[in-house]
Design a protein around this motif. Sequence first.
Motif, short mmCIF file in Angstrom:
data_model
loop_
_atom_site.label_atom_id
_atom_site.label_comp_id
_atom_site.label_asym_id
_atom_site.label_seq_id
_atom_site.Cartn_x
_atom_site.Cartn_y
_atom_site.Cartn_z
N MET A 64 0.21 1.92 -0.40
CA MET A 64 0.94 1.86 0.19
C MET A 64 2.28 2.03 0.88
N PRO A 65 3.06 1.57 2.16
CA PRO A 65 4.68 2.24 2.70
C PRO A 65 5.44 1.80 1.41
N ALA A 66 6.01 2.12 1.51
CA ALA A 66 7.43 1.93 0.69
C ALA A 66 7.83 0.33 1.42
N GLY A 67 8.51 -0.34 0.36
CA GLY A 67 8.74 -2.12 1.57
C GLY A 67 7.97 -2.96 1.95
N SER A 68 6.50 -2.63 2.01
CA SER A 68 4.96 -3.45 1.75
C SER A 68 5.61 -4.71 1.33
N SER A 69 6.03 -5.39 1.87
CA SER A 69 5.31 -7.28 0.89
C SER A 69 4.18 -7.44 0.40
N SER A 70 4.12 -8.48 -1.01
CA SER A 70 3.92 -8.80 -2.35
C SER A 70 2.44 -9.02 -1.09
N LYS A 71 2.54 -9.58 0.87
CA LYS A 71 1.50 -10.01 0.63
C LYS A 71 0.30 -9.05 0.86
N ARG A 72 1.04 -8.03 1.82
CA ARG A 72 0.28 -7.01 1.61
C ARG A 72 -0.60 -6.18 0.61
N GLU A 73 0.34 -6.19 -0.38
CA GLU A 73 -0.16 -5.80 -2.07
C GLU A 73 -1.35 -6.50 -1.76
N HIS A 131 -7.45 -6.45 -1.97
CA HIS A 131 -8.11 -7.40 -1.84
C HIS A 131 -9.95 -6.21 -0.96
N ILE A 132 -8.81 -5.97 0.37
CA ILE A 132 -9.92 -5.25 0.91
C ILE A 132 -10.33 -3.78 0.49
N GLN A 133 -9.48 -3.46 -0.63
CA GLN A 133 -10.08 -2.55 -1.36
C GLN A 133 -10.86 -2.52 -2.80
N ASP A 134 -11.64 -3.73 -3.35
CA ASP A 134 -11.92 -4.10 -4.20
C ASP A 134 -13.66 -4.46 -3.52
N SER A 135 -12.58 -5.35 -2.34
CA SER A 135 -14.02 -5.46 -1.40
C SER A 135 -14.92 -4.12 -1.58
N ALA A 136 -14.12 -2.99 -0.87
CA ALA A 136 -15.31 -2.15 0.01
C ALA A 136 -16.08 -1.25 -1.73
N GLU A 137 -15.17 -1.08 -2.29
CA GLU A 137 -15.61 -0.71 -3.42
C GLU A 137 -17.10 -1.91 -3.98
N ALA A 144 -12.59 3.83 -0.12
CA ALA A 144 -11.70 1.53 0.31
C ALA A 144 -10.78 2.36 0.22
N LYS A 145 -10.22 3.12 -0.56
CA LYS A 145 -8.58 3.05 -0.09
C LYS A 145 -8.06 3.73 1.33
N GLU A 146 -9.14 3.98 2.16
CA GLU A 146 -8.28 4.41 3.44
C GLU A 146 -8.60 3.21 3.89
N MET A 147 -9.98 2.58 3.79
CA MET A 147 -9.71 1.92 4.82
C MET A 147 -8.97 0.52 4.75
N ALA A 148 -8.15 -0.25 3.04
CA ALA A 148 -7.78 -0.83 2.73
C ALA A 148 -6.15 -0.54 3.50
N ALA A 149 -6.01 0.80 4.02
CA ALA A 149 -4.80 1.37 4.28
C ALA A 149 -4.40 1.01 4.89
N ARG A 150 -5.60 1.82 6.24
CA ARG A 150 -5.51 1.81 7.22
C ARG A 150 -5.77 0.04 7.82
N THR A 151 -6.74 -0.17 6.92
CA THR A 151 -6.52 -2.07 7.45
C THR A 151 -4.45 -2.69 7.76
#
Length: 109
Positions: free
Chosen positions: A1-10, A15-21, A30-37
């Motif tokens: 996650m980029p620096a300064g991201s909100s807890s909502k985005r974290e 959630h997206i990473q766990d779902s993809a896995e 899964a990490k790539e999909m989550a980051a892009r989304t």
Amino acid sequence: MPAGSSSKREHQYEHIQDSAEGRGASERRAKEMAARTVNKERARSGETKSASSGSTKGKSPSQRGERSGGSRSGGSGRTREQLYEEAKKKGIEGRSTMNKDQLARALGH
């Protein structure tokens, strides 16, 4: 996650990473999909300093009614089992070895 991201985005990222896995994607994918989304959602909501026009135009996945990762298979939202039963009623040969997309095509969905 980029620096300064909100807890909502974290939380969204996790959630997206766990779902993809859970759907069988590798950890790297899964990490790539989550980051892009998450990055796209951040761009659309104005949380980034600069964003491409492609990132800010159109409906978001949540506005389109999609789940994370989206469903690209055919069948009009029906399960493979539902498609199989319809194929069975119509007497489609080879249905037991067909996957969901193949069943949908055979039924003309």
